[in-house]
Design an enzyme around this catalytic site. Structure first.
Site, short mmCIF file in Angstrom:
data_model
loop_
_atom_site.label_atom_id
_atom_site.label_comp_id
_atom_site.label_asym_id
_atom_site.label_seq_id
_atom_site.Cartn_x
_atom_site.Cartn_y
_atom_site.Cartn_z
N GLU A 159 77.70 -5.32 51.32
CA GLU A 159 76.53 -5.68 51.85
C GLU A 159 76.34 -7.12 52.60
O GLU A 159 76.58 -7.77 52.01
CB GLU A 159 75.28 -5.43 50.92
CG GLU A 159 73.88 -5.48 51.78
CD GLU A 159 73.50 -4.67 52.92
OE1 GLU A 159 73.91 -3.55 52.88
OE2 GLU A 159 73.08 -5.24 53.83
N THR B 9 73.63 -0.74 57.97
CA THR B 9 74.68 -0.03 56.83
C THR B 9 75.10 1.34 57.36
O THR B 9 76.30 1.65 57.10
CB THR B 9 73.79 0.05 55.64
OG1 THR B 9 73.43 -1.14 55.31
CG2 THR B 9 74.95 0.44 54.32
N HIS C 222 71.63 -8.22 49.96
CA HIS C 222 70.81 -7.91 51.04
C HIS C 222 69.76 -9.00 51.42
O HIS C 222 69.16 -9.57 50.39
CB HIS C 222 70.17 -6.68 50.89
CG HIS C 222 69.43 -5.61 52.07
ND1 HIS C 222 68.51 -6.06 52.50
CD2 HIS C 222 70.03 -5.00 52.75
CE1 HIS C 222 68.24 -5.33 53.66
NE2 HIS C 222 69.09 -4.50 53.67
N ASP D 76 79.61 -5.01 55.87
CA ASP D 76 78.97 -3.78 56.70
C ASP D 76 78.36 -4.39 58.17
O ASP D 76 78.50 -3.72 59.19
CB ASP D 76 77.99 -2.98 56.09
CG ASP D 76 76.74 -3.64 55.41
OD1 ASP D 76 76.64 -5.02 55.58
OD2 ASP D 76 75.70 -3.08 55.11
N HIS D 77 77.68 -5.45 58.05
CA HIS D 77 77.26 -6.27 59.37
C HIS D 77 77.10 -7.56 58.76
O HIS D 77 77.09 -7.86 57.92
CB HIS D 77 75.99 -5.45 59.68
CG HIS D 77 75.09 -5.14 58.61
ND1 HIS D 77 74.43 -6.02 58.09
CD2 HIS D 77 74.81 -4.13 57.79
CE1 HIS D 77 73.63 -5.47 57.02
NE2 HIS D 77 73.92 -4.35 56.73
C1 GP9 Z 1 70.07 0.62 51.86
C2 GP9 Z 1 71.13 -0.17 52.31
C3 GP9 Z 1 70.83 -1.36 53.12
O1 GP9 Z 1 70.32 2.04 51.36
O2 GP9 Z 1 71.92 0.72 52.99
O3 GP9 Z 1 70.38 -1.01 54.36
P1 GP9 Z 1 70.55 -2.14 55.59
O4 GP9 Z 1 69.10 -2.76 56.09
O5 GP9 Z 1 71.44 -3.14 55.07
O6 GP9 Z 1 70.91 -1.22 56.66
MN MN Z 2 73.59 -3.34 55.05
#
Ligand code: GP9
Ligand code: MN
Length: 618
Positions: A253, A295, A410, A469-470
């Site tokens: 994350e 994500t 996150h 992921d980003h």
């Molecule tokens: C929550 C996770 C976080 O299920 O995928 O989401 P994001 O805000 O990073 O897309």
């Molecule tokens: Mn994410």
């Protein structure tokens, strides 16, 4: 007050208020919309009023008995929608959407238990219909059912418009980007109400349907030709080196690549990854390519090697397209596939799209033991998450393709004191300062994860893939990031900051390799399939095998920016990659068209649902 019942608006207002209050009360106690504060409660309370006023307003255009019939008819429709949703909700813990209406298998499921779900309470949904019927019957001769003047009609609708703007404004402050980043149907319903949610759902659906209806198979042929011309031959000595192995793929994350090898106060931020990289293939010029779907976009790209959409999350807008995602391809090769993510299953619409992707199993929050002690911020802490996940993974049939989605790192990067093992940074920007501590926590959780895989005998037979992921730190925090990096963050730097870590570890690999090919998330799938020795040259995918000797050095971002080995293009400006200096646009020219072309092709596939023609188009 005594005059209101004499007004010709009275029956309409009465019916609107009845539907409004009925809907509020029934949904408030049947749907588990968690309202956390007074504002949310207030938004939820008023959300249905505007819809009922708009729809009952249709009765302004009729008079006499016809008006009463119109009101009764509308009340029936509202009652029906409400009741259908409460029954559906009791079974699926979700709301009805247009695609659901066309999912015959779901409906069949529901059919068998529908009798059990209907009880006396179900009929509460029709309570106002009964009240109105009785009232209209006895009062019909005293009610004012005269035609409504044009002036009154326009002020009626003007007041509703103001009410709608007020409602949406409140919802937007409470939940920014509600309609563009709408992932969780509960969040939507909570903010705009059940009926508006259906209107929104229908709007999304009709946009999709129109584009899809116009598409034909020749469009796919063009795209396939483009892909064929751009696909490079894999490196023979890498092809099939992981044949038959399990695949363990972890979404890290918000992890950006600048954290790798970096320090805060002399303490390493990612000690485990720094070490693991030395024993893995590590791609240090690897970019995320996500859009608004964050994500979920990363997941989409990785499982399909297509680009996400320009607006919205494809998980949400096109969950029922025909795809040929990695789980489906692997299934044809004897694999079982699973996702592990300790969040609500409907978040980002995952429960729906995972079925489309043909995942065999989704371990969601319900499969985990989540307590206030073992969770923080978004939910279960990553260390706990991996711990519980591996216990479940042990029972998953092999070979498997297992995806793990982490959560602790996150925004807003919260961590309990006892979990902080390095100092915060000291820029004064809380978000950036804390980021390093949660990144470190993520790093430690990955270390424990790999150790547990070893302890539980899953390591030997599995390849391990980690990807960021980003971005985690947005451009709003440039000042603090400049302090950390010790250099100004120009547009050019912003592009470089979109690098996320990506590494592949083959079991018992001792010697790692850092590969500097320009690459992105679209490249993960072709790379993996080749390592697994699975034929992939005919697949509709935009990525390239990262081990291919002549991989084209070119990575496109969702917004049209791109990176090559020599240039960076962003904000319609071309930069020399080694100096960071802006150069004449012509240098980037040929790539600009290629970037556009590729994104357009990918969009066409999704909006046109073109993969339904796959295999039938030749
Ligand atoms: C929550 C996770 C976080 O299920 O995928 O989401 P994001 O805000 O990073 O897309
Ligand atoms: Mn994410």
């Amino acid at each position: 007050m005594k005059n209101i019942t004499k007004s010709n608006l009275w029956p309409i207002l009465l019916a609107s208020v009845l539907v409004w209050i009925k809907t509020y009360l029934i949904t408030r106690f049947t749907f588990d919309v968690e309202l956390e504060n007074f504002m949310q409660e207030f938004i939820y309370f008023i959300s249905t009023l505007s819809t009922s006023l708009v729809i009952f307003g249709l009765a302004l255009f009729s008079s006499g008995k016809k008006r009463l019939h119109t009101i009764m008819f509308i009340t029936f429709i509202f009652s029906f929608i409400l009741t259908a949703n409460t029954i559906f909700y009791a079974f699926y813990d979700d709301f009805i959407t247009v695609p659901v209406l066309f999912q015959s298998s779901n409906m069949a499921d529901l059919g068998t238990s529908i009798a059990e779900l209907i009880n006396l309470k179900t009929f509460l949904g029709f309570v106002d219909l009964v009240i109105l019927a009785v009232y209209f019957h006895f009062a019909k001769n005293t009610l004012n059912l005269e035609p409504v003047m044009r002036k009154i009609k326009s002020s009626y609708y003007m007041s509703i418009v103001i009410l709608i703007i007020f409602n949406l404004g409140l919802a937007e402050t409470e939940r920014p980007q509600l309609l563009t980043r709408s992932f969780d149907r509960k969040v939507l319903v909570k903010n705009i109400g059940l009926y508006n949610f259906h209107i929104y759902d229908i709007a999304i659906q009709s946009r999709t349907t129109a584009q899809k209806a116009l598409a034909d198979s020749t469009e796919l042929v063009d795209i396939e030709n483009y892909i064929e011309a751009n696909t490079k031959k894999p490196r023979p000595e890498m092809q099939g080196i992981a044949k038959g192995k399990n695949v363990i793929i972890v979404s890290m994350e918000s992890l950006q690549d600048f954290t790798i090898g970096s320090k805060v106060n002399g303490q390493e931020v990612t000690p485990f990854l720094n070490q693991f990289i030395k024993e893995s293939y590590y791609f240090n010029n690897f970019y995320h390519q996500t859009g608004q779907g964050k994500t979920s976009d990363a997941e989409f790209i990785i499982d399909n090697s297509l680009y996400p959409l320009d607006r919205g999350a494809v998980f949400f807008t096109h969950p029922n397209n025909r795809y040929l995602a990695t789980p489906e391809i692997l299934k044809q090769n004897g694999y079982y596939s699973a996702v592990f993510h300790a969040n609500n299953k409907s978040f980002w619409n995952r429960d729906v799209i995972y079925k489309t992707f043909k995942y065999d199993r989704f371990f969601d929050v319900e499969d985990y033991t989540v307590t206030p002690e073992n969770s923080i911020s978004w939910g279960l802490k990553d260390k706990e998450f991996f711990d519980q996940s591996v216990d479940m993974l042990k029972n998953v049939p092999q070979p498997f393709y297992a995806k793990f989605l982490t959560l602790t790192n996150h925004f807003p990067f919260l961590l309990n004191e006892e979990d902080k093992t390095i100092d915060e940074f000291n820029s004064g920007d809380k978000v950036v300062d804390k980021y390093f501590t949660t990144v470190r926590y993520l790093d430690e959780s990955l270390k424990q994860f790999v150790q547990k895989l070893k302890d539980d005998g899953l390591y030997e037979n599995s390849i391990i893939v980690f990807y960021g992921d980003h971005y985690g730190i947005s451009e709003n925090h440039n000042a603090a990031m400049e302090m950390y990096l010790g250099k100004p963050i120009t547009k050019f730097e912003t592009v470089q900051l979109q690098k996320v870590p990506f590494l592949i570890h083959i079991p018992n690999q001792k010697k790692g390799q850092t590969i500097s090919t320009v690459s992105g998330q679209v490249d993960i799938r072709p790379t993996l399939l080749n390592l697994l020795g699975i034929e992939s040259k005919d697949l509709v995918q935009f990525g390239n095998d990262l081990f291919a000797p002549d991989k084209y050095p070119f990575t496109v971002f969702r917004n049209g920016s791109f990176v090559t080995d020599k240039y960076i293009y962003t904000d319609s400006k071309c930069y020399d990659k080694t100096t960071g200096i802006e150069i004449e646009k012509e240098a980037c020219g040929p790539y600009v068209d290629k970037a556009k072309q590729e994104l357009q092709y990918s969009d066409k596939i999704i909006y046109g649902d073109l993969l339904r023609f796959y295999g039938k188009d030749k």
